[in-house]
Design an enzyme around this catalytic site. Structure first.
Site, short mmCIF file in Angstrom:
data_model
loop_
_atom_site.label_atom_id
_atom_site.label_comp_id
_atom_site.label_asym_id
_atom_site.label_seq_id
_atom_site.Cartn_x
_atom_site.Cartn_y
_atom_site.Cartn_z
N ARG A 15 0.80 -1.23 0.00
CA ARG A 15 0.00 0.00 0.00
C ARG A 15 0.84 1.28 0.00
NH1 ARG A 15 -3.92 -1.02 4.82
NH2 ARG A 15 -2.53 -2.79 5.23
N THR A 79 2.46 -13.98 10.67
CA THR A 79 3.34 -13.46 11.73
C THR A 79 3.93 -14.59 12.59
OG1 THR A 79 1.32 -13.07 13.01
CG2 THR A 79 2.27 -11.16 11.91
#
Ligand code: UD1
Ligand code: CA
Length: 455
Positions: A15, A79
């Protein structure tokens, strides 16, 4: 106790829409990841591992000086998977703290209680109460208030989506337990990822205590996903720098209009007017006055110096009591002794100027050693460059240089010399005498100024 810090920085940062990896984008002039590494170092850990992926080579190169170990995560499977790239490399004992390369403003102070809880054997998570929990993992608590689960936004039930306490992502845990939980993570969830957050329910199932630290200062846990968030963090970061300076005794004309991209140290009663930019390491003395719109970079500025509006100082030492500007440019390797005056549209480069000398108007002084008490007339320049090499100009004490003089280097001007206005100095000038080069002035008798032809 042994402490291992793991910094996650393998995300794509899509992004940002940037060729530069996200964690290398600067905050206050320093890459996001460098902020996180500096905070980690303050905790004096036994190891710091950075998990990198996308743009990895570029990240490692940019931060080659950092005292960290680099571990590549080839594909970003979540993660939990990222942390598990490091945990198998660690020798047993102690605790692990997980940080994020894109959450740059976290402080050692906020992390300290997490470390205490982990060293006492608990799993400790940092949470925040927020107005808009959209997109974050939600903290699920039992009736007695204990944390029992973290549910990702995409996996949450409508009821869980109402929870306004979110997972900041930061956690600490005993290494041996974390190692065991990571081995049991699955990826059967909405994103098909190995979630680090699932260690919470695993701990609960094993009756290991899950503790939490709830933060109210949201700034410290804000992450950067796009450029608007980066800009917002930059403002918050600059506000902190400004507050820090004011607490140290500096007056800021407007704390919202100063930018420090690096480290600025200033003595008390120094005044900084609006729209000034400080880069690299800048040290200002006490009672300094910096006018509006100045850029000062890698410089030391002595006590009681006055820098007037729109001046640029880069890589220079400015002695006490100097007056610079307005519209002056001081370039690298310049050293001004005390009480030197450099006025408007004067450029000084790689020069040493001794006490009390003045160049007040429209000059270029490059590669020069100038004595004390020299007066440089308006428009005077050193011709230091012959197209191939730079040459030195040496000017003794108490020299008076008339306006519009050119000093063609290499050349020496003896102490106490006076140079007549408009002189082109091509040979050494003797001390204490008047030297000038001037074509005789003449008046042309009978000359008529041309007039326009009638149409
Ligand atoms: C994560 C948390 C969420 C929390 C949020 C806070 C999980 C599963 N979820 O969600 O509960 O509210 O952070 O911002 O942990 N990373 C890697 N390798 C990977 C995946 C991620 O290094 O395989 C890094 C990313 O670069 C980033 C960090 O881990 O720095 C977080 O990853 P991200 O995908 O942003 O997690 P979220 O979905 O936001
Ligand atoms: Ca995120």
């Amino acid at each position: 106790m042994t402490l291992h810090v793991i910094i996650l920085a393998a995300g794509q940062g899509t992004r940002m829409r940037s060729r530069l990896p996200k964690v290398l984008h600067p905050l206050g002039g320093k890459p996001l990841l460098a902020h996180v590494i500096d905070t980690a170092l303050q905790l004096q850990p036994d190891s710091i591992h950075v998990v990198y992926g996308h743009g990895g080579a570029q990240v490692r190169e940019a931060l080659a000086q950092a005292r960290v170990d680099w571990v590549e995560q080839e594909s970003q499977l979540g993660t939990g998977h990222a942390v598990n790239q490091v945990v198998p490399l660690l020798a047993d004992g102690g605790a692990v703290l997980v940080l994020y390369g894109d959450v740059p403003m976290i402080s050692a102070t906020i992390l300290a209680p997490l470390l205490e809880q982990a060293s006492a054997g608990a799993l400790s998570v940092l949470t925040a109460k927020v107005a808009d929990p959209d997109g974050y993992g939600r903290i699920v608590r039992a009736a007695d208030g204990s944390v029992i689960d973290i549910v990702e936004h995409k996996d949450a039930t409508p009821e869980q989506l109402q929870i306004d306490e979110i997972n900041t992502g930061f956690l600490a845990a005993p290494l041996s337990r974390l190692r065991h939980w990571l081995a049991h993570l699955g990826n059967d969830n909405a994103q098909g990822e190995y979630y680090l957050t699932d260690v919470v329910s695993l701990a609960v199932a094993e009756r290991v205590e899950v503790q939490s630290v709830v933060v109210d200062d949201g700034d410290e846990t804000l992450g950067v996903n796009d450029r608007t968030q980066l800009a917002r963090l930059e403002r918050l970061y600059q506000k902190r720098q400004a507050e820090h300076l004011m607490r140290a005794g500096v007056t800021l004309a407007d704390p919202g209009r100063i930018d420090v991209r690096g480290e600025l140290v200033a003595g008390c009663d120094t005044f900084i007017d609006v729209n000034c930019l400080f880069e690299g390491r800048v040290v200002l003395g006490g009672d300094v006055r910096i006018g509006p719109n100045c850029c000062i970079r890698n410089a030391t500025v002595g006590d009681s110096v006055e820098v007037l509006a729109n001046s640029v100082i880069d890589g220079a030492h400015i002695g006490a009591g100097c007056r610079i500007g307005p519209f002056a440019r001081i370039r690298p390797e310049t050293e001004l002794a005390e009480e030197v005056h450099i006025g408007n549209f004067v450029e000084v480069k790689k020069s040493r100027i001794a006490r009390g000398s003045k160049a007040n108007h429209l000059s270029y002084i490059g590669d020069t050693h100038m004595g004390a008490g020299v007066n440089v007339g308006a428009g005077t320049i050193t011709c230091n460059y012959d197209g191939a090499n730079k040459h030195l100009t040496e000017i003794g004490d108490d020299v008076f240089i008339g306006s519009d003089t050119q000093l063609v280097a290499p050349v020496k001007v003896g102490a106490g010399a006076t140079i007549g206005a408009g002189t082109t100095v091509t040979r050494d000038v003797p001390a204490a005498r008047l030297t000038l080069s001037r074509s005789p002035q003449k008046t042309v008798e009978g000359w008529q100024r041309p007039v326009k032809k009638p149409k």
